[in-house]
Motif scaffolding. Structure first.
Motif, PDB file in Angstrom:
ATOM      1  N   GLN A 152       0.844  -1.190   0.000  1.00 55.23           N
ATOM      2  CA  GLN A 152       0.000   0.000   0.000  1.00 55.23           C
ATOM      3  C   GLN A 152       0.881   1.242   0.000  1.00 55.23           C
ATOM      4  N   HIS A 168      -6.026   1.873   4.835  1.00 54.97           N
ATOM      5  CA  HIS A 168      -7.184   0.972   4.820  1.00 54.97           C
ATOM      6  C   HIS A 168      -8.008   1.189   6.091  1.00 54.97           C
ATOM      7  N   SER A 170      -8.733  -1.091   8.113  1.00 58.31           N
ATOM      8  CA  SER A 170      -8.381  -2.120   9.100  1.00 58.31           C
ATOM      9  C   SER A 170      -7.906  -1.504  10.412  1.00 58.31           C
ATOM     10  N   GLN A 173     -10.372  -1.901  13.227  1.00 55.66           N
ATOM     11  CA  GLN A 173     -10.367  -3.187  13.938  1.00 55.66           C
ATOM     12  C   GLN A 173      -9.562  -3.069  15.226  1.00 55.66           C
ATOM     13  N   ARG A 194      -4.242   6.488  -0.600  1.00 58.02           N
ATOM     14  CA  ARG A 194      -3.048   5.828  -1.139  1.00 58.02           C
ATOM     15  C   ARG A 194      -2.310   6.823  -2.027  1.00 58.02           C
ATOM     16  N   GLN A 208     -13.669   2.216   1.813  1.00 58.90           N
ATOM     17  CA  GLN A 208     -13.726   0.780   2.095  1.00 58.90           C
ATOM     18  C   GLN A 208     -14.756   0.497   3.172  1.00 58.90           C
ATOM     19  N   GLU A 210     -14.842  -2.336   6.190  1.00 61.38           N
ATOM     20  CA  GLU A 210     -14.114  -3.394   6.878  1.00 61.38           C
ATOM     21  C   GLU A 210     -15.128  -4.187   7.700  1.00 61.38           C
ATOM     22  N   PHE A 248      -2.636 -11.646   3.485  1.00 60.34           N
ATOM     23  CA  PHE A 248      -2.685 -10.366   4.179  1.00 60.34           C
ATOM     24  C   PHE A 248      -1.964 -10.564   5.504  1.00 60.34           C
ATOM     25  N   PHE A 250      -2.528  -9.472   8.366  1.00 62.39           N
ATOM     26  CA  PHE A 250      -3.384  -9.502   9.559  1.00 62.39           C
ATOM     27  C   PHE A 250      -4.343 -10.676   9.587  1.00 62.39           C
ATOM     28  N   THR A 251      -4.321 -11.525   8.562  1.00 65.43           N
ATOM     29  CA  THR A 251      -5.197 -12.708   8.578  1.00 65.43           C
ATOM     30  C   THR A 251      -4.402 -13.947   8.195  1.00 65.43           C
ATOM     31  N   GLY A 282     -11.315  -8.944   0.188  1.00 65.23           N
ATOM     32  CA  GLY A 282     -10.281  -9.730   0.844  1.00 65.23           C
ATOM     33  C   GLY A 282     -10.791 -10.149   2.214  1.00 65.23           C
ATOM     34  N   GLY A 284     -10.184 -13.223   5.796  1.00 64.72           N
ATOM     35  CA  GLY A 284      -9.361 -14.249   6.415  1.00 64.72           C
ATOM     36  C   GLY A 284      -9.656 -14.372   7.896  1.00 64.72           C
ATOM     37  N   ALA A 305     -12.152 -11.552   9.483  1.00 67.26           N
ATOM     38  CA  ALA A 305     -12.215 -10.152   9.060  1.00 67.26           C
ATOM     39  C   ALA A 305     -12.340 -10.123   7.549  1.00 67.26           C
ATOM     40  N   PHE A 306     -12.832  -9.016   7.070  1.00 66.21           N
ATOM     41  CA  PHE A 306     -12.897  -8.842   5.609  1.00 66.21           C
ATOM     42  C   PHE A 306     -12.858  -7.358   5.294  1.00 66.21           C
TER      43      PHE A 306
HETATM   44  N1  DAH Z   1      -7.038  -4.014   4.313  1.00 65.11           N
HETATM   45  C1  DAH Z   1      -7.096  -4.712   3.040  1.00 65.11           C
HETATM   46  C2  DAH Z   1      -6.791  -3.727   1.916  1.00 65.11           C
HETATM   47  O1  DAH Z   1      -6.904  -2.570   2.101  1.00 65.11           O
HETATM   48  C3  DAH Z   1      -8.443  -5.319   2.818  1.00 65.11           C
HETATM   49  C4  DAH Z   1      -8.691  -6.439   3.756  1.00 65.11           C
HETATM   50  C5  DAH Z   1      -8.336  -7.707   3.383  1.00 65.11           C
HETATM   51  C6  DAH Z   1      -9.243  -6.224   4.994  1.00 65.11           C
HETATM   52  C7  DAH Z   1      -8.538  -8.784   4.216  1.00 65.11           C
HETATM   53  C8  DAH Z   1      -9.447  -7.301   5.866  1.00 65.11           C
HETATM   54  C9  DAH Z   1      -9.088  -8.587   5.447  1.00 65.11           C
HETATM   55  O2  DAH Z   1      -9.985  -7.156   7.073  1.00 65.11           O
HETATM   56  O3  DAH Z   1      -9.312  -9.628   6.285  1.00 65.11           O
HETATM   57  O4  DAH Z   1      -6.432  -4.141   0.855  1.00 65.11           O
END
Ligand code: DAH
Length: 342
Positions: A152, A168, A170, A173, A194, A208, A210, A248, A250-251, A282, A284, A305-306
């Motif tokens: 990123q 992001h 995230s 979280q 970005r 986004q 999350e 990723f 974090f997952t 995304g 995991g 998370a996603f």
């Molecule tokens: N943070 C990731 C991004 O910006 C997207 C993402 C992927 C968030 C997987 C998540 C995850 O919580 O589990 O590309």
């Protein structure tokens, strides 16, 4: 003083008013509280007693003459301007409906995502866009100097390189897990940044959503069930999903989710680049290190998370081919979404 009254009477008879300005001048001079007639009333006390009665009558007469003339001019002016206006306005024309604005497509898509998850028990959480390294990277298991950080392109604040514009959502979280006790079931919409050159496919900011679900005994099955439900609600009952392994920090494990193309139903078209599938998010299982960084025992709690890009979904849904349209505020673009949120 009697001569003065006579002179004003004569002036009132001779005067003509042709415009709104002249009417106002007339009003100031003869009608307002500071008018010449008002001044004469103030002089009344200096009139010798034997003349008071006649002077009073004269003054009252002058006053009513001024008011009469004023009313006459008001009506006359109205008629003149009214005549001109009524020639150009057709009062029988139907009323034009008011121009209503429309919701921005990003808000429409974000609201739809939020309402799908709210209905299955997720709450909405938000966090800062100006973030520190810990919440944007380190706590999410991006080791320092690790190439994953290069995934990123980041805007750093020059004065304080520990501060970034979040890349992001995230980060939310971490803020959530640091500040509250599990279980967590939240979605986190917001703007991210970005350091990219602006083009049809990339922008220096976008949005986004999350998602985070942490509780006892949460497994990959829960992740799949939840996201499958989301895909069907968002893109239609016929939608198929597939998960591809991914990475990723974090997952672990991580997966990207594709949905069957909702334009061609999977047979191949321009939107899915003839593959029948489009990548949507995304996801995991939350990495145990991330839980530990937030003082949550990974032996006791697990979670998934996603994260998904709102612009990406809006582009697919409405077949928009240029990311820049979302931030240009061109009403010709925006007005096409009137009623799209109902
Ligand atoms: N943070 C990731 C991004 O910006 C997207 C993402 C992927 C968030 C997987 C998540 C995850 O919580 O589990 O590309």
């Amino acid at each position: 003083m009697f001569e003065k009254v006579e002179a004003y009477k004569q002036e009132l008879k001779d005067i003509a008013v042709k415009s709104a300005e002249e009417l106002e001048q007339f009003r100031m001079k003869f009608i307002s509280r500071k008018s010449v007639i008002g001044d004469l009333f103030n002089d009344f006390k200096r009139v010798p007693n034997e003349h008071k009665k006649r002077f009073g009558q004269e003054l009252n007469h002058l006053k009513s003459l001024a008011q009469e003339r004023f009313q006459h001019f008001v009506v006359e002016l109205e008629q003149n301007t009214g005549n001109q206006a009524s020639q150009s306005i057709d009062l029988t024309l139907p009323v034009q409906p008011d121009q209503l604005g429309s919701r921005h497509p990003i808000s429409i898509v974000a609201n739809k995502i939020i309402s799908i998850f709210e209905r299955i028990g997720f709450s909405v959480a938000e966090g800062p866009e100006v973030e520190d390294d810990w919440h944007n990277f380190s706590a999410l298991n991006f080791p320092e100097n690790h190439p994953a950080r290069e995934m990123q392109d980041t805007f750093f604040i020059t004065k304080n390189p520990d501060t970034v514009l979040r890349t992001h959502t995230s980060n939310v979280q971490i803020r959530l897990m640091e500040n509250q006790k599990p279980p967590f079931r939240s979605i986190m919409p917001g703007r991210v940044y970005r350091n990219e050159a602006i083009s049809a496919r990339a922008h220096c900011f976008f949005h986004q959503v999350e998602g985070l679900y942490v509780d006892k005994n949460v497994g990959f099955k829960n992740l799949k069930d939840t996201l499958y439900h989301f895909a069907k609600e968002m893109f239609g009952k016929e939608t198929k999903v597939r998960f591809r392994p991914s990475f990723f920090p974090f997952t672990e494990p991580s997966a990207e989710m594709d949905i069957s193309c909702f334009i061609c139903g999977g047979s191949g078209c321009k939107v899915c680049k003839q593959t029948g599938w489009v990548e949507i998010l995304g996801s995991g299982m939350v990495d145990p290190n991330v839980l530990k960084n937030c003082d949550i025992d990974p032996e006791e709690y697990t979670g998934f998370a996603f994260g998904m890009g709102i612009e990406r979904i809006a582009m697919l849904k409405y077949q928009i081919d240029d990311l820049r349209l979302f931030s240009e505020n061109d009403v010709r673009f925006l007005s096409q979404f009137t009623g799209a949120d109902t």
